[in-house]
Write a protein that holds these residues in place. Sequence first.
Motif, PDB file in Angstrom:
ATOM      1  N   ILE A  25      37.425  31.236  45.270  1.00 29.98           N
ATOM      2  CA  ILE A  25      35.974  31.158  45.443  1.00 29.98           C
ATOM      3  C   ILE A  25      35.318  31.176  44.063  1.00 29.98           C
ATOM      4  CG2 ILE A  25      35.959  32.282  47.706  1.00 29.98           C
ATOM      5  CD1 ILE A  25      35.075  34.862  46.321  1.00 29.98           C
ATOM      6  N   LEU A  26      34.081  30.700  44.022  1.00 29.21           N
ATOM      7  CA  LEU A  26      33.341  30.739  42.761  1.00 29.21           C
ATOM      8  C   LEU A  26      33.132  32.201  42.375  1.00 29.21           C
ATOM      9  CD1 LEU A  26      31.928  29.027  40.604  1.00 29.21           C
ATOM     10  CD2 LEU A  26      29.833  29.164  41.990  1.00 29.21           C
ATOM     11  N   ALA A  27      33.494  32.562  41.142  1.00 28.27           N
ATOM     12  CA  ALA A  27      33.495  33.954  40.701  1.00 28.27           C
ATOM     13  C   ALA A  27      32.123  34.614  40.785  1.00 28.27           C
ATOM     14  CB  ALA A  27      34.022  34.037  39.270  1.00 28.27           C
ATOM     15  N   ALA A  28      32.143  35.877  41.192  1.00 31.68           N
ATOM     16  CA  ALA A  28      30.919  36.680  41.277  1.00 31.68           C
ATOM     17  C   ALA A  28      31.293  38.136  41.071  1.00 31.68           C
ATOM     18  CB  ALA A  28      30.253  36.495  42.642  1.00 31.68           C
ATOM     19  N   PRO A  29      30.887  38.733  39.953  1.00 27.93           N
ATOM     20  CA  PRO A  29      31.275  40.116  39.662  1.00 27.93           C
ATOM     21  C   PRO A  29      30.604  41.128  40.587  1.00 27.93           C
ATOM     22  CG  PRO A  29      29.680  39.363  38.049  1.00 27.93           C
ATOM     23  CD  PRO A  29      30.028  38.163  38.884  1.00 27.93           C
ATOM     24  N   ARG A  30      31.378  42.136  40.988  1.00 25.34           N
ATOM     25  CA  ARG A  30      30.864  43.192  41.857  1.00 25.34           C
ATOM     26  C   ARG A  30      30.780  44.538  41.131  1.00 25.34           C
ATOM     27  NH1 ARG A  30      31.263  42.043  47.573  1.00 25.34           N
ATOM     28  NH2 ARG A  30      31.889  39.870  47.900  1.00 25.34           N
ATOM     29  N   ASN A  31      31.236  44.571  39.896  1.00 31.85           N
ATOM     30  CA  ASN A  31      31.156  45.795  39.109  1.00 31.85           C
ATOM     31  C   ASN A  31      31.236  45.435  37.624  1.00 31.85           C
ATOM     32  OD1 ASN A  31      34.046  45.622  38.416  1.00 31.85           O
ATOM     33  ND2 ASN A  31      34.382  46.242  40.538  1.00 31.85           N
ATOM     34  N   SER A  32      31.070  46.427  36.774  1.00 32.63           N
ATOM     35  CA  SER A  32      31.031  46.180  35.331  1.00 32.63           C
ATOM     36  C   SER A  32      32.352  45.646  34.786  1.00 32.63           C
ATOM     37  CB  SER A  32      30.644  47.465  34.594  1.00 32.63           C
ATOM     38  OG  SER A  32      31.569  48.500  34.865  1.00 32.63           O
ATOM     39  N   ALA A  33      33.481  46.099  35.364  1.00 38.96           N
ATOM     40  CA  ALA A  33      34.795  45.638  34.895  1.00 38.96           C
ATOM     41  C   ALA A  33      34.965  44.148  35.167  1.00 38.96           C
ATOM     42  CB  ALA A  33      35.905  46.430  35.577  1.00 38.96           C
ATOM     43  N   GLU A  34      34.540  43.706  36.338  1.00 41.81           N
ATOM     44  CA  GLU A  34      34.656  42.293  36.675  1.00 41.81           C
ATOM     45  C   GLU A  34      33.688  41.454  35.831  1.00 41.81           C
ATOM     46  OE1 GLU A  34      35.993  43.142  41.319  1.00 41.81           O
ATOM     47  OE2 GLU A  34      34.217  41.932  40.908  1.00 41.81           O
ATOM     48  N   ASN A  35      32.495  41.992  35.586  1.00 44.36           N
ATOM     49  CA  ASN A  35      31.534  41.264  34.749  1.00 44.36           C
ATOM     50  C   ASN A  35      32.074  41.129  33.324  1.00 44.36           C
ATOM     51  OD1 ASN A  35      28.592  40.242  34.954  1.00 44.36           O
ATOM     52  ND2 ASN A  35      28.621  41.356  33.005  1.00 44.36           N
ATOM     53  N   ALA A  71      40.830  41.527  36.451  1.00 36.98           N
ATOM     54  CA  ALA A  71      40.088  42.776  36.644  1.00 36.98           C
ATOM     55  C   ALA A  71      40.511  43.346  37.989  1.00 36.98           C
ATOM     56  CB  ALA A  71      38.584  42.531  36.611  1.00 36.98           C
ATOM     57  N   GLY A  72      41.216  44.474  37.943  1.00 34.56           N
ATOM     58  CA  GLY A  72      41.722  45.060  39.183  1.00 34.56           C
ATOM     59  C   GLY A  72      42.708  44.115  39.842  1.00 34.56           C
ATOM     60  N   ALA A  73      42.464  43.813  41.133  1.00 31.00           N
ATOM     61  CA  ALA A  73      43.354  42.909  41.865  1.00 31.00           C
ATOM     62  C   ALA A  73      42.902  41.460  41.772  1.00 31.00           C
ATOM     63  CB  ALA A  73      43.418  43.335  43.323  1.00 31.00           C
ATOM     64  N   LYS A  74      41.840  41.198  41.023  1.00 31.26           N
ATOM     65  CA  LYS A  74      41.294  39.840  40.953  1.00 31.26           C
ATOM     66  C   LYS A  74      41.707  39.118  39.666  1.00 31.26           C
ATOM     67  CE  LYS A  74      37.247  40.971  43.762  1.00 31.26           C
ATOM     68  NZ  LYS A  74      35.761  41.040  43.814  1.00 31.26           N
ATOM     69  N   MET A  75      41.884  37.816  39.812  1.00 28.19           N
ATOM     70  CA  MET A  75      42.217  36.972  38.667  1.00 28.19           C
ATOM     71  C   MET A  75      41.127  35.910  38.533  1.00 28.19           C
ATOM     72  SD  MET A  75      45.584  34.539  38.097  1.00 28.19           S
ATOM     73  CE  MET A  75      46.709  35.931  37.956  1.00 28.19           C
ATOM     74  N   TYR A  76      40.630  35.747  37.312  1.00 31.43           N
ATOM     75  CA  TYR A  76      39.580  34.760  37.044  1.00 31.43           C
ATOM     76  C   TYR A  76      40.145  33.669  36.141  1.00 31.43           C
ATOM     77  CZ  TYR A  76      36.601  38.537  38.772  1.00 31.43           C
ATOM     78  OH  TYR A  76      36.039  39.522  39.545  1.00 31.43           O
ATOM     79  N   VAL A  77      39.926  32.421  36.554  1.00 32.19           N
ATOM     80  CA  VAL A  77      40.483  31.281  35.820  1.00 32.19           C
ATOM     81  C   VAL A  77      39.433  30.175  35.718  1.00 32.19           C
ATOM     82  CG1 VAL A  77      42.370  29.608  35.704  1.00 32.19           C
ATOM     83  CG2 VAL A  77      42.734  31.804  36.834  1.00 32.19           C
ATOM     84  N   THR A  78      39.380  29.511  34.580  1.00 26.38           N
ATOM     85  CA  THR A  78      38.503  28.351  34.420  1.00 26.38           C
ATOM     86  C   THR A  78      39.315  27.139  34.017  1.00 26.38           C
ATOM     87  OG1 THR A  78      36.566  27.454  33.294  1.00 26.38           O
ATOM     88  CG2 THR A  78      38.011  28.862  31.994  1.00 26.38           C
ATOM     89  N   ASN A  79      38.850  25.955  34.458  1.00 27.99           N
ATOM     90  CA  ASN A  79      39.468  24.704  34.020  1.00 27.99           C
ATOM     91  C   ASN A  79      38.582  24.007  32.984  1.00 27.99           C
ATOM     92  OD1 ASN A  79      37.359  23.925  35.626  1.00 27.99           O
ATOM     93  ND2 ASN A  79      38.557  22.563  36.940  1.00 27.99           N
ATOM     94  N   ASN A  80      37.556  24.779  32.517  1.00 25.18           N
ATOM     95  CA  ASN A  80      36.608  24.303  31.499  1.00 25.18           C
ATOM     96  C   ASN A  80      35.665  23.210  32.000  1.00 25.18           C
ATOM     97  OD1 ASN A  80      37.427  26.057  29.342  1.00 25.18           O
ATOM     98  ND2 ASN A  80      39.272  24.795  29.128  1.00 25.18           N
ATOM     99  N   ALA A  81      35.661  22.974  33.317  1.00 23.45           N
ATOM    100  CA  ALA A  81      34.714  22.010  33.873  1.00 23.45           C
ATOM    101  C   ALA A  81      33.318  22.639  33.894  1.00 23.45           C
ATOM    102  CB  ALA A  81      35.133  21.623  35.291  1.00 23.45           C
TER     103      ALA A  81
END
Length: 210
Positions: free
Chosen positions: A122-132, A95-105
């Motif tokens: 860092i632990l993911a935290a959305p700041r807008n609707s696109a990131e959410n 989303a934008g310049a951010k990349m979100y990844v999970t290792n399924n843990a």
Amino acid sequence: KGEKGDPGLRGLQGPPGKAGPAGMAGSGGSAGSTGPKGDQGTAGQKGKKGDSGGSELDLLKQQLNSMKAELKTLQAASDQQRKASVFQSQNIKIAGAKMYVTNNAVENYETAKLMCSRAGGILAAPRNSAENAALHGIVSTSNKWAMLGIDDLQVEGTFKFLGGEEITYSEWERDEPNNNKGNEDCVLLFITGKWNDVPCGEKGLVICEF
């Protein structure tokens, strides 16, 4: 032989003879004294105006700055992908310049924060609707709710990001947050895409933000 008579009258002058050969050139005379300074000549025509050096320099600076910005973006993207590759996961959203990844843990708040920090994110935290929406895509695929990098541990009811900045965007479930039993200080992202405050010991999918 008779006696010598008196001289007769002088005869007429004869025609001039042929010119003789030219004589050798004489040695050069000494230089004459310097003459007086002449009058100043008239001014020549005005030349054409040259190109401004400043404009070309400014253009070069702009091009250099643009190249630096592009290089910085490429370096950031490369660094982002390198960190995300630690999880070796295909469940990735951008989303934008951010990349979100999970290792399924599936971990609690403190463990999830530490896991992402060690990976360089860092632990993911959305700041807008696109990131959410990006995070919602991950929890939907995993079919697990996720722990978000948001809490109100410092001041009850004032939810903040990990850096201490108060949130300005939220997607709370209806009637949430409600701080049920007085100990719901952390936040889960449900499979519906909505948020709910929960105890920080609750476990959720670890999604790191790079």
